[in-house]
Write a protein that holds these residues in place. Structure first.
Motif, PDB file in Angstrom:
ATOM      1  N   THR A 138       6.120  -8.168   6.197  1.00  0.00           N
ATOM      2  CA  THR A 138       4.978  -8.940   6.107  1.00  0.00           C
ATOM      3  C   THR A 138       3.960  -8.228   6.948  1.00  0.00           C
ATOM      4  N   GLU A 151       0.931  -1.130   0.046  1.00  0.00           N
ATOM      5  CA  GLU A 151      -0.114  -0.061  -0.048  1.00  0.00           C
ATOM      6  C   GLU A 151       0.894   1.239  -0.099  1.00  0.00           C
ATOM      7  N   THR A 190      -3.446  -0.425   7.212  1.00  0.00           N
ATOM      8  CA  THR A 190      -2.420  -1.317   7.009  1.00  0.00           C
ATOM      9  C   THR A 190      -1.241  -1.710   7.851  1.00  0.00           C
ATOM     10  N   GLU A 227       7.361  -9.987  -4.139  1.00  0.00           N
ATOM     11  CA  GLU A 227       6.237  -9.706  -3.392  1.00  0.00           C
ATOM     12  C   GLU A 227       5.144 -10.680  -3.609  1.00  0.00           C
ATOM     13  N   ARG A 280      -6.367  -8.326   2.685  1.00  0.00           N
ATOM     14  CA  ARG A 280      -5.184  -8.610   2.076  1.00  0.00           C
ATOM     15  C   ARG A 280      -3.909  -8.995   3.007  1.00  0.00           C
ATOM     16  N   SER A 322      -3.429  -5.790   5.119  1.00  0.00           N
ATOM     17  CA  SER A 322      -4.229  -4.545   4.595  1.00  0.00           C
ATOM     18  C   SER A 322      -5.755  -4.713   4.434  1.00  0.00           C
ATOM     19  N   ALA A 330      -5.981 -12.242  -1.375  1.00  0.00           N
ATOM     20  CA  ALA A 330      -6.740 -11.309  -0.920  1.00  0.00           C
ATOM     21  C   ALA A 330      -8.193 -12.292  -0.740  1.00  0.00           C
ATOM     22  N   GLU A 376       0.957 -11.527  -2.711  1.00  0.00           N
ATOM     23  CA  GLU A 376      -0.309 -11.040  -2.035  1.00  0.00           C
ATOM     24  C   GLU A 376      -1.285 -12.201  -2.109  1.00  0.00           C
ATOM     25  N   ILE A 400       0.004  -9.817   2.971  1.00  0.00           N
ATOM     26  CA  ILE A 400       1.162  -9.101   2.035  1.00  0.00           C
ATOM     27  C   ILE A 400       2.376  -9.555   2.519  1.00  0.00           C
TER      28      ILE A 400
END
Length: 595
Positions: free
Chosen positions: A322, A171, A339, A223, A237, A325, A227, A225, A239
């Motif tokens: 880690t 984010e 976040t 990265e 989400r 969000s 969700a 993700e 991360i």
């Protein structure tokens, strides 16, 4: 989920940053017409090729700004800022972006992007993204987001992109700049029932530098993700990101912390050094030595902050993030965004003295130490001749210079492992009491560190030990206010600048309120006020208040696609920076977006 076509990037290093994603769909295809049943049906006509989709963004403005140099430097806004760089200036600035999407077939398309960077012309010279224009053009070719993409599977649920992209990791708290890499996005909400699931997944891997240089081409960031979509406008989400430092990427930031820690630790040892000096030379001027050393540390700290002296630092290791969000539409008028991230990693630092630093100590011996010691001896021993005073002062100066160099670089040689542990959280509550007004309450919390990351002098351990707790990011994107937050963080979107999300890595606790109003499509106005504090106060002031900032923006649209705009910002420094002047920024400009 469907990813957008164009990112309208940084409009300027110190102006509010607006990121706009235009989701452009392919042109509809005509269906073949059926012929009367009494005649054979003619062959179907091939569907026309989709027309190219294009976009154009132009910005021109005049900017008058005055920002406290201590704020600029502590944010690492321009890490190579020369010591004589102006903190007050007026400039003409311009920015150009263009995008073109070409659909090669159903589910396969290419996007070509141009990004000029921020052109600036002032009495101090002409720059592009704060650097020499020829150098920037040679490194970037003014290339914006440029990639090939494929949508595969049922309903195009899987989209893969390869090329020069501009991700927005964590984010915006981890990385938001150009990079070369790969993105794979799987959105199971696009499938038809009963295969549809409220899940989506994304994996990205980048070389976090958007130039055609060798910089950061061996230090990737990865990265992932996952969700969970709980409704049309609500999602949670997970991360996770991992960065490998193989090219001294963390050296700049950790080198800054190392330097501040060494000078501070040296200052803490002044009394001990004075005591040892007294044992060697006798009580001739023991009372003065402590103050002489503290005066030297103040001068060295000032030179270090100005970039005139320093340490040569190399680094290698890894850094991971880690967290979660949350986007939650509570009701039509109220939404919440949160976040929370934790970071951890290790860095092996290899530190060597800066030659300029050694030269500074030598120069200080002649210009600072010798006169001070001579005066002290004259006051304490008026019975000595001038020749005796000169010999004694010279011997004491040479010895004190040796002590200063030994203590300044104590433990600096060789390699040492540093543990990185930190946290970051940001949140925003948006409420729309009436259709034309939106209120936003935001807050940020990031861990900090005083910077003492090495083994202390005289065998003692410094406060911070062998760990660093400032939250570290690669070119983050946190545009809450235009002076304190915006950019300050990265010199431009093509070259990453590793930073702590706070001045000097001292941590951040901030809260602010923003009010926006939109009158049809003609008038837009916003006002923001925010207050920022450190979590680790500096030893010189002991104060935590970074400052308070107020922003005002007024824009209107007299004709379609053209928007004149006026912006103003005031920054009132707090006790953290000591006695420095207020900062301000005033912008008058206009932008145009086509089609």
């Amino acid at each position: 989920m469907r990813l957008g076509l164009v990112s309208l990037l940084l409009l300027g290093i110190d102006a509010p940053v607006t990121e706009t994603r235009a989701a452009l769909e392919s042109a509809p295809q005509s269906a073949p017409q059926s012929a009367p049943t009494t005649k054979p049906a003619p062959p179907a006509k091939p569907a026309p090729a989709p027309a190219p989709l294009w976009s154009l963004h132009l910005l021109q403005r005049l900017r008058q700004a005055s920002v406290p140099e201590s704020l600029t430097r502590s944010l690492l806004r321009a890490p190579d800022l020369p010591s004589d760089a102006p903190n007050q200036f007026a400039a003409y600035e311009a920015h150009f972006m263009a995008g073109l999407e070409l659909r090669l077939s159903d589910g396969l398309f290419v996007e070509l992007g141009l990004d000029s960077g921020l052109f600036s012309a002032s009495a101090h010279g002409v720059t592009l993204d704060g650097r020499a224009p020829a150098e920037v053009v040679a490194e970037t070719l003014m290339l914006g987001e440029t990639f090939i993409a494929a949508q595969v599977g049922e309903a195009g649920a899987l989209e893969i992109r390869l090329g020069k992209l501009r991700p927005h990791l964590g984010e915006g708290a981890i990385f938001s700049a150009y990079g070369f890499g790969l993105l794979a996005d799987l959105d199971l909400t696009l499938l038809d029932a009963p295969k549809r699931l409220p899940l989506s997944f994304r994996v990205q891997a980048y070389l976090p530098d958007g130039t055609f240089s060798r910089r950061l081409k061996q230090s990737p960031i990865i990265e992932a993700e996952a969700a969970l979509h709980l409704g049309r406008n609500t999602e949670v989400r997970l991360i996770g990101a991992l960065f490998f430092d193989t090219q001294d990427v963390l050296a700049q930031l950790l080198g800054e912390a190392f330097g501040r820690g060494r000078l501070e630790a040296f200052g803490d040892q002044a009394a001990t050094i004075a005591s040892n000096f007294e044992a060697e030379f006798g009580p001739l001027f023991a009372d003065e030595i402590d103050q002489i050393l503290l005066d030297y540390v103040d001068a060295a700290t000032e030179a270090y902050n100005a970039g005139d002296i320093g340490f040569q630092v190399r680094s290698s290791g890894f850094l991971a993030w880690t967290g979660l969000s949350l986007r939650w539409r509570v009701q039509r008028e109220l939404s919440v965004q949160l976040t929370a991230l934790a970071s951890f990693g290790t860095s092996d630092l290899r530190v060597s003295p800066d030659e300029a630093h050694r030269a500074f100590i030598l120069e200080a011996s002649t210009r600072r130490l010798l006169p001070a010691l001579t005066t002290a001896i004259e006051r304490r021993r008026p019975d000595l001749s001038n020749a005796q005073i000169a010999r004694l002062a010279s011997a004491a100066t040479d010895r004190l210079a040796q002590v200063i160099e030994a203590e300044t670089f104590a433990g600096a040689e060789g390699s040492q492992r540093l543990a990185l542990n930190a946290y970051f959280a940001q949140g925003q509550i948006q409420y729309r009491p009436i259709r034309a007004i939106e209120l936003s309450l935001f807050g940020i919390l990031a861990s900090g560190d005083r910077g003492q990351i090495t083994q202390g002098t005289s065998g003692t351990e410094s406060t911070g030990g062998r760990s660093y707790h400032g939250f570290v990011s690669l070119s983050p994107f946190l545009p809450y206010t235009s002076i304190f937050f915006n950019g300050g963080i990265a010199t431009n979107s093509a070259s990453s600048t590793v930073v702590s999300v706070a001045p000097d890595g001292a941590g951040l606790a901030a809260v602010g309120l923003k009010a926006e109003t939109q009158v049809r499509d003609l008038l837009f106005a916003s006002c923001t006020i925010a207050r920022m504090h450190a979590l680790a106060p500096p030893p010189d002031t002991g104060k935590t208040h970074y400052g308070t900032e107020a922003n005002v923006t007024l824009a209107f649209t007299p004709i379609a696609n053209v928007q004149p705009e006026v912006q103003g910002a005031l920054f009132f420094p707090g006790g953290y920076f000591g006695d420095v002047q207020r900062g301000y920024q005033f912008i008058v400009g206009a932008s145009a977006d086509l089609p």
